[in-house]
Design an enzyme around this catalytic site. Sequence first.
Site, PDB file in Angstrom:
ATOM      1  N   VAL A  44      -6.328   1.096   5.788  1.00  0.00           N
ATOM      2  CA  VAL A  44      -5.590   1.240   4.534  1.00  0.00           C
ATOM      3  C   VAL A  44      -4.112   1.402   4.866  1.00  0.00           C
ATOM      4  O   VAL A  44      -3.732   2.344   5.555  1.00  0.00           O
ATOM      5  CB  VAL A  44      -6.084   2.477   3.757  1.00  0.00           C
ATOM      6  CG1 VAL A  44      -5.300   2.644   2.474  1.00  0.00           C
ATOM      7  CG2 VAL A  44      -7.566   2.380   3.477  1.00  0.00           C
ATOM      8  N   PHE A  45      -3.301   0.490   4.416  1.00  0.00           N
ATOM      9  CA  PHE A  45      -1.859   0.569   4.654  1.00  0.00           C
ATOM     10  C   PHE A  45      -1.172   1.192   3.453  1.00  0.00           C
ATOM     11  O   PHE A  45      -1.340   0.743   2.316  1.00  0.00           O
ATOM     12  CB  PHE A  45      -1.274  -0.813   4.915  1.00  0.00           C
ATOM     13  CG  PHE A  45       0.220  -0.806   5.066  1.00  0.00           C
ATOM     14  CD1 PHE A  45       0.812  -0.268   6.192  1.00  0.00           C
ATOM     15  CD2 PHE A  45       1.037  -1.312   4.070  1.00  0.00           C
ATOM     16  CE1 PHE A  45       2.193  -0.235   6.331  1.00  0.00           C
ATOM     17  CE2 PHE A  45       2.419  -1.292   4.194  1.00  0.00           C
ATOM     18  CZ  PHE A  45       2.998  -0.763   5.330  1.00  0.00           C
ATOM     19  N   TYR A  85       2.464   2.462   1.645  1.00  0.00           N
ATOM     20  CA  TYR A  85       3.923   2.381   1.598  1.00  0.00           C
ATOM     21  C   TYR A  85       4.499   3.357   0.574  1.00  0.00           C
ATOM     22  O   TYR A  85       5.712   3.408   0.366  1.00  0.00           O
ATOM     23  CB  TYR A  85       4.373   0.956   1.259  1.00  0.00           C
ATOM     24  CG  TYR A  85       3.809   0.396  -0.025  1.00  0.00           C
ATOM     25  CD1 TYR A  85       4.466   0.580  -1.240  1.00  0.00           C
ATOM     26  CD2 TYR A  85       2.614  -0.310  -0.030  1.00  0.00           C
ATOM     27  CE1 TYR A  85       3.967   0.069  -2.418  1.00  0.00           C
ATOM     28  CE2 TYR A  85       2.103  -0.838  -1.203  1.00  0.00           C
ATOM     29  CZ  TYR A  85       2.773  -0.648  -2.394  1.00  0.00           C
ATOM     30  OH  TYR A  85       2.261  -1.159  -3.564  1.00  0.00           O
ATOM     31  N   GLY A  86       3.634   4.133  -0.089  1.00  0.00           N
ATOM     32  CA  GLY A  86       4.083   5.088  -1.104  1.00  0.00           C
ATOM     33  C   GLY A  86       3.488   6.458  -0.862  1.00  0.00           C
ATOM     34  O   GLY A  86       3.555   6.997   0.240  1.00  0.00           O
ATOM     35  N   SER A  87       2.860   7.030  -1.873  1.00  0.00           N
ATOM     36  CA  SER A  87       2.389   8.412  -1.788  1.00  0.00           C
ATOM     37  C   SER A  87       1.286   8.618  -0.750  1.00  0.00           C
ATOM     38  O   SER A  87       1.111   9.720  -0.242  1.00  0.00           O
ATOM     39  CB  SER A  87       1.897   8.890  -3.152  1.00  0.00           C
ATOM     40  OG  SER A  87       0.784   8.130  -3.588  1.00  0.00           O
ATOM     41  N   GLU A 114      -5.331   3.867  -7.435  1.00  0.00           N
ATOM     42  CA  GLU A 114      -4.416   2.735  -7.474  1.00  0.00           C
ATOM     43  C   GLU A 114      -4.655   1.822  -8.675  1.00  0.00           C
ATOM     44  O   GLU A 114      -4.407   0.617  -8.610  1.00  0.00           O
ATOM     45  CB  GLU A 114      -4.560   1.917  -6.188  1.00  0.00           C
ATOM     46  CG  GLU A 114      -4.463   2.725  -4.905  1.00  0.00           C
ATOM     47  CD  GLU A 114      -3.211   3.579  -4.832  1.00  0.00           C
ATOM     48  OE1 GLU A 114      -2.115   3.010  -4.953  1.00  0.00           O
ATOM     49  OE2 GLU A 114      -3.320   4.796  -4.661  1.00  0.00           O
TER      50      GLU A 114
END
Length: 227
Positions: free
Chosen positions: A5-6, A8-10, A87
């Site tokens: 799992v990539f 870029y936020g929280s 998400e």
Amino acid sequence: MVFWVFSYGSLVWNPGFDYDEKIIGFIKDYRRVFDLACIDHRGTPEHPARTCTLEEKEGSLCWGAAYCVRGGPERERKAMEYLERRECEYDSKTLVNFYKDEDSLQPTLTGVIVFTSTPDKVSNKYYLGPAPLEEMARQIATAWGPCGNNRDYLFLLEKALYDIGHEDDYVIELAKEVRKELGIVGSGISKEKKLMVPPHIPVQHKSNISALQLQPLPEAIAIAMDS
């Protein structure tokens, strides 16, 4: 099966699920933008928060953290169900490569699923689109939802990127403008202006976007998400 799992936020600072391994790295030709509405975590339908999504931009690098989940189908299913609930505002996914080193021409992982938002206000009700920096800062400074305020989301992202050694100039600039709006100066001791902040009222909201149907993929899988 193993998936990655990539974030870029929280998820960079708060993954919220059990994982087995964490790698700092990046994906190419994407950049962060605060163009996505959040109406059930950091904002409300009446006063949406601004959270980050990805925008395609050739030559850009987006750094974040990749988390690995191992342990069989049941453990993977639980992690995926959690992530899909969290998400729910992201309605699009794309397969990309994940890199660990800037000098490397070979990706560390392939087949990375990146969850983003369709940049179309007609087909995607959560897409806010770009706005002047001052306007975004005002919105972030005042938005509040069941999970907390919008400005903390931004400040925590700023700190998380600093902690992994890959700050984002766009995030820094936006955070600076929000601090200016709030009257925060110097070392972070604040003397906030009186702002019209909506009361903290729990919001019952269900997304009308159906859960993403993920098909099993061979070898390692990586998924990029945010909330």
